[in-house]
Scaffold this active site. Structure first.
Site, PDB file in Angstrom:
ATOM      1  N   GLU A 122       0.823  -1.225   0.000  1.00 29.01           N
ATOM      2  CA  GLU A 122       0.000   0.000   0.000  1.00 29.01           C
ATOM      3  C   GLU A 122       0.850   1.265   0.000  1.00 29.01           C
ATOM      4  O   GLU A 122       0.524   2.253  -0.674  1.00 29.01           O
ATOM      5  CB  GLU A 122      -0.916  -0.008   1.239  1.00 29.01           C
ATOM      6  N   VAL A 161       2.015   3.361  -3.252  1.00 36.11           N
ATOM      7  CA  VAL A 161       1.154   4.244  -4.058  1.00 36.11           C
ATOM      8  C   VAL A 161       0.525   5.299  -3.157  1.00 36.11           C
ATOM      9  O   VAL A 161      -0.291   4.984  -2.287  1.00 36.11           O
ATOM     10  CB  VAL A 161       0.044   3.442  -4.778  1.00 36.11           C
ATOM     11  N   ILE A 170      -2.424   7.338   1.609  1.00 37.92           N
ATOM     12  CA  ILE A 170      -3.799   7.156   1.099  1.00 37.92           C
ATOM     13  C   ILE A 170      -4.080   5.670   0.859  1.00 37.92           C
ATOM     14  O   ILE A 170      -3.338   5.020   0.120  1.00 37.92           O
ATOM     15  CB  ILE A 170      -4.006   7.932  -0.233  1.00 37.92           C
ATOM     16  N   GLY A 175      12.903  16.498   1.801  1.00 32.94           N
ATOM     17  CA  GLY A 175      12.805  15.035   1.784  1.00 32.94           C
ATOM     18  C   GLY A 175      11.621  14.509   0.984  1.00 32.94           C
ATOM     19  O   GLY A 175      11.257  13.352   1.104  1.00 32.94           O
ATOM     20  N   GLU A 226      12.596  11.620  -4.429  1.00 23.93           N
ATOM     21  CA  GLU A 226      13.280  10.327  -4.364  1.00 23.93           C
ATOM     22  C   GLU A 226      14.786  10.557  -4.368  1.00 23.93           C
ATOM     23  O   GLU A 226      15.268  11.648  -4.739  1.00 23.93           O
ATOM     24  CB  GLU A 226      12.915   9.492  -5.596  1.00 23.93           C
ATOM     25  N   LYS A 237       3.330   4.093 -10.132  1.00 28.57           N
ATOM     26  CA  LYS A 237       2.148   3.992  -9.268  1.00 28.57           C
ATOM     27  C   LYS A 237       0.897   3.691 -10.097  1.00 28.57           C
ATOM     28  O   LYS A 237       0.038   2.901  -9.693  1.00 28.57           O
ATOM     29  CB  LYS A 237       1.971   5.291  -8.483  1.00 28.57           C
TER      30      LYS A 237
HETATM   31  N1  LIG Z   1      10.421   8.693   1.535  1.00 28.27           N
HETATM   32  C1  LIG Z   1       9.129   8.602   1.258  1.00 28.27           C
HETATM   33  O1  LIG Z   1       8.340   9.479   1.618  1.00 28.27           O
HETATM   34  C2  LIG Z   1       8.591   7.419   0.505  1.00 28.27           C
HETATM   35  C3  LIG Z   1       7.222   7.367   0.192  1.00 28.27           C
HETATM   36  C4  LIG Z   1       6.717   6.238  -0.442  1.00 28.27           C
HETATM   37  C5  LIG Z   1       7.569   5.201  -0.788  1.00 28.27           C
HETATM   38  N2  LIG Z   1       8.896   5.307  -0.506  1.00 28.27           N
HETATM   39  C6  LIG Z   1       9.762   4.181  -0.868  1.00 28.27           C
HETATM   40  O2  LIG Z   1      10.255   3.601   0.344  1.00 28.27           O
HETATM   41  C7  LIG Z   1      11.537   3.030   0.106  1.00 28.27           C
HETATM   42  C8  LIG Z   1      12.511   3.617   1.138  1.00 28.27           C
HETATM   43  O3  LIG Z   1      12.577   5.018   0.926  1.00 28.27           O
HETATM   44  P1  LIG Z   1      13.268   5.987   1.994  1.00 28.27           P
HETATM   45  O4  LIG Z   1      12.840   7.354   1.609  1.00 28.27           O
HETATM   46  O5  LIG Z   1      13.031   5.508   3.364  1.00 28.27           O
HETATM   47  O6  LIG Z   1      14.816   5.800   1.628  1.00 28.27           O
HETATM   48  P2  LIG Z   1      16.081   6.341   2.448  1.00 28.27           P
HETATM   49  O7  LIG Z   1      15.683   7.376   3.424  1.00 28.27           O
HETATM   50  O8  LIG Z   1      17.108   6.680   1.441  1.00 28.27           O
HETATM   51  O9  LIG Z   1      16.574   5.077   3.302  1.00 28.27           O
HETATM   52  C9  LIG Z   1      16.966   3.916   2.642  1.00 28.27           C
HETATM   53  C10 LIG Z   1      17.400   2.886   3.665  1.00 28.27           C
HETATM   54  O10 LIG Z   1      17.709   1.713   2.946  1.00 28.27           O
HETATM   55  C11 LIG Z   1      18.951   1.205   3.415  1.00 28.27           C
HETATM   56  N3  LIG Z   1      19.582   0.450   2.320  1.00 28.27           N
HETATM   57  C12 LIG Z   1      19.886   0.856   1.081  1.00 28.27           C
HETATM   58  N4  LIG Z   1      20.431  -0.138   0.384  1.00 28.27           N
HETATM   59  C13 LIG Z   1      20.490  -1.201   1.218  1.00 28.27           C
HETATM   60  C14 LIG Z   1      20.954  -2.533   1.093  1.00 28.27           C
HETATM   61  N5  LIG Z   1      21.492  -2.972  -0.060  1.00 28.27           N
HETATM   62  N6  LIG Z   1      20.836  -3.362   2.155  1.00 28.27           N
HETATM   63  C15 LIG Z   1      20.313  -2.927   3.326  1.00 28.27           C
HETATM   64  N7  LIG Z   1      19.846  -1.666   3.507  1.00 28.27           N
HETATM   65  C16 LIG Z   1      19.933  -0.830   2.458  1.00 28.27           C
HETATM   66  C17 LIG Z   1      19.738   2.436   3.792  1.00 28.27           C
HETATM   67  O11 LIG Z   1      20.780   2.045   4.642  1.00 28.27           O
HETATM   68  P3  LIG Z   1      21.739   3.109   5.331  1.00 28.27           P
HETATM   69  O12 LIG Z   1      20.904   3.724   6.430  1.00 28.27           O
HETATM   70  O13 LIG Z   1      22.852   2.299   5.838  1.00 28.27           O
HETATM   71  O14 LIG Z   1      22.113   4.086   4.274  1.00 28.27           O
HETATM   72  C18 LIG Z   1      18.645   3.270   4.453  1.00 28.27           C
HETATM   73  O15 LIG Z   1      18.498   2.907   5.800  1.00 28.27           O
HETATM   74  C19 LIG Z   1      11.888   3.340  -1.342  1.00 28.27           C
HETATM   75  O16 LIG Z   1      11.515   2.258  -2.145  1.00 28.27           O
HETATM   76  C20 LIG Z   1      10.998   4.540  -1.669  1.00 28.27           C
HETATM   77  O17 LIG Z   1      10.692   4.619  -3.049  1.00 28.27           O
HETATM   78  C21 LIG Z   1       9.428   6.380   0.130  1.00 28.27           C
END
Ligand SMILES: NC(=O)c1ccc[n+]([C@@H]2O[C@H](COP(=O)([O-])OP(=O)(O)OC[C@H]3O[C@@H](n4cnc5c(N)ncnc54)[C@H](OP(=O)(O)O)[C@@H]3O)[C@@H](O)[C@H]2O)c1
Length: 416
Positions: A124, A127, A131, A182, A185, A200
Site C-alpha cells: 500500500e 502508491v 492514502i 525530503g 526520491e 504507481k
Molecule cells: N520517503 C518517502 O516518503 C517514501 C514514500 C513512499 C515510498 N517510498 C519508498 O520507500 C523506500 C525507502 O525510501 P526511503 O525514503 O526511506 O529511503 P532512504 O531514506 O534513502 O533510506 C533507505 C534505507 O535503505 C537502506 N539500504 C539501502 N540499500 C540497502 C541494502 N542494499 N541493504 C540494506 N539496507 C539498504 C539504507 O541504509 P543506510 O541507512 O545504511 O544508508 C537506508 O536505511 C523506497 O523504495 C521509496 O521509493 C518512500
C-alpha cells in the site's frame, strides 16, 4: 475468540525515512502486538538513532531468521529490493514493501511467486503514501467496473508545481526545496520525469482493472522541462498545472493509461491538491465519483501505510486481485486526438512535421503552440520530445479551447 499472546516480530530492512517512520509508530504502540525484531541497513559508518547492536549489515541474517513473522522491505536500492522480495516470496514468507519501481516492473512475477509458494506481498505504501487506495480498490471496488481512476500521484512534482504557481520561483530552486524537505526520491529524475507516477499508475491498474501493464508501454511526460510561460498560460485561464496520471476505460472496456502534466480547472477535485499532497479520484459505474486526498510521502505518513499493511497481513489479509481473473480488457492507445500545449527551447517546426497534428494554434510566446494531435503520435515521439526539452501539457476536453486562446491576443489558428 483467539487471543494473541506473543508479539509478532518484524524484520525491518532499511532504516531511512520510511523505516524510521515505521519504527517510531511500532515503538509508540507496544500494546498492538508488534515489535521490531531485527533491523538491516547498509552503511556501517552512518550515525544512528538506536544503539549499534540493534543493526545488522547482512540481509541474509534477516531473511533466514525464523523467529521473524513478517518482513518490511524499505530500502532505496531497487535491484537489491527485487532480490529481497523475490527471496522472501520463494520461502513463502510475508513481506511488505514501499518500492513502487520494483513492484510495478515485477508484479506478474510476484503474483506467481505468491501463488506458487503461498507467501504474501502487500505494498500500500508504494502508491500515494498514506492514502489507502489499493485496499479501497481491492476490497470495495473489487467487482464494480471503473470508468476512470486519475490522480496527483507524485508529491515532489506537485510540491514543485505549487511553488511555481504560488511563488513564481524558478524550477531549479523549487526542486532544491523539494529535495531539502525530503519529498524527492534519491534520484529526483524518477519524480520530475513522471516515472514515479507512472510506476504507481501501473500498480493501480492491476487492482482497479485487473491489468498487468509494464511501465514501458505507457505514454508519460514529466515536469522537468516546464517553463514560466506555461505556468503563466495556465494562470491566465484560471487553471493549475498538475502532473496527472489517468486510467480510463472506453465503451468497449478497453483501457488507456497516461501520465501527463495537465491544466486543471478550479471545479476539478485535483485543483486543490497542493504541495506534497496526493489525491486520487475514482469514477465507478454505479457508485459515481469519490475522492481521496492525503500525504503522499514522508516518514510517518508512509510508515503508517506500511504499519497498516503489517497489521492487515498479521490478521491474514492478502491481495486477491479480484479483477485479474475476470477481465477481458486490453490496454489501448485511445483513437480520439488530444489537445496539448508544447513549449520548446528551439523551433518546433521539425517536431510538428513528425507529430502530424490535426490543428496548430500559435501563441504569442515563441516556440509555444497548442496542437490537436493523435495520442499514438505522442507515444511514438515521446522520447524525441523529451530529448529536445519540450514541455508537454494536456488541455483536457472539459476545458473549452476558445477561452484559452482568447487570452492570447496574438494567437493564430493554422489548420494543417
Ligand atoms: N520517503 C518517502 O516518503 C517514501 C514514500 C513512499 C515510498 N517510498 C519508498 O520507500 C523506500 C525507502 O525510501 P526511503 O525514503 O526511506 O529511503 P532512504 O531514506 O534513502 O533510506 C533507505 C534505507 O535503505 C537502506 N539500504 C539501502 N540499500 C540497502 C541494502 N542494499 N541493504 C540494506 N539496507 C539498504 C539504507 O541504509 P543506510 O541507512 O545504511 O544508508 C537506508 O536505511 C523506497 O523504495 C521509496 O521509493 C518512500
Amino acid at each position: 475468540m483467539k487471543i494473541q499472546k506473543f508479539k509478532k516480530r518484524i524484520g525491518l530492512i532499511g532504516f531511512g525515512c520510511v523505516g524510521q517512520g515505521l519504527y517510531d509508530i511500532v515503538a509508540a504502540n507496544p500494546h498492538l502486538g508488534l515489535e521490531i525484531g531485527r533491523i538491516c541497513v547498509k552503511d556501517k559508518d552512518k550515525p544512528r538513532t538506536l544503539p549499534a547492536a540493534a543493526f545488522t549489515f547482512d540481509v541474509q541474517e534477516v531473511l533466514q531468521d525464523t523467529s521473524l513473522d513478517i518482513l518490511a522491505e524499505l530500502i532505496s536500492e531497487p535491484d537489491e529490493a527485487l532480490k529481497i522480495i523475490r527471496a522472501a516470496l520463494q520461502q513463502g514468507k510475508t513481506i511488505v514493501s514501499a518500492n513502487k519501481k520494483v513492484i510495478a516492473e515485477n508484479l506478474p512475477e510476484f503474483i506467481s511467486l505468491q501463488q506458487r509458494y503461498g507467501g504474501v506481498l502487500l505494498y500500500e505504501a508504494s502508491v500515494c503514501g498514506s492514502i489507502p487506495i489499493l485496499r479501497t480498490l481491492e476490497a470495495y471496488y473489487g467487482s464494480e467496473p471503473l470508468l476512470e481512476v486519475r490522480g496527483v500521484l507524485n508529491g515532489s512534482s506537485n510540491y514543485i508545481l505549487s511553488k511555481l504557481h504560488q511563488e513564481k520561483v524558478g524550477y531549479a530552486a523549487a526542486l532544491e526545496q523539494a529535495q531539502a524537505l525530503g519529498f524527492a526520491e534519491a534520484d529526483p529524475a524518477l519524480d520530475v520525469e513522471g516515472i514515479d507516477a507512472l510506476h504507481k499508475l501501473c500498480i493501480v491498474a492491476a487492482h482497479a482493472y485487473g491489468l498487468l501493464v509494464h511501465p514501458s508501454q505507457v505514454l508519460h511526460f514529466g515536469i522537468s522541462h516546464i517553463t514560466a510561460e506555461a505556468i503563466d498560460l495556465a494562470d491566465a485561464v484560471g487553471a493549475r498545472i498538475k502532473l496527472v496520471g489517468t486510467i480510463r476505460s472506453d465503451n468497449a472496456g478497453n483501457v488507456s493509461l497516461q501520465v501527463i502534466p495537465t491544466l486543471v480547472v478550479a471545479e476539478d477535485a485535483l485543483y486543490d491538491v497542493e504541495a506534497e499532497f496526493n489525491g486520487v479520484e475514482v469514477n465507478a459505474q454505479f457508485a459515481g465519483q469519490q475522492f481521496l486526498k492525503g500525504r503522499g510521502a514522508g516518514s510517518h505518513p508512509t510508515g503508517s501505510a506500511v504499519w497498516a499493511d503489517i497489521s492487515a497481513a498479521v490478521r491474514g489479509y492478502r491481495y486477491t486481485y479480484p479483477k485479474l481473473c475476470v477481465t477481458n480488457a486490453s490496454v489501448v492507445q485511445p483513437e480520439e486526438p488530444i489537445t496539448v500545449l508544447l513549449h520548446a527551447p528551439q523551433s518546433l517546426t521539425a517536431l510538428l512535421g513528425s507529430l502530424q497534428p490535426i490543428a496548430v494554434h500559435k501563441t504569442e510566446v515563441s516556440n509555444q503552440v497548442i496542437v490537436k494531435v493523435q495520442q499514438e503520435k505522442l507515444l511514438e515521439h515521446q522520447e524525441l520530445l523529451k530529448e529536445q526539452g519540450v514541455f508537454v501539457a494536456h488541455l483536457p476536453e472539459s476545458m473549452p479551447l476558445a477561452p484559452v486562446l482568447e487570452k492570447f491576443t496574438a494567437v493564430t489558428a493554422l489548420l494543417v
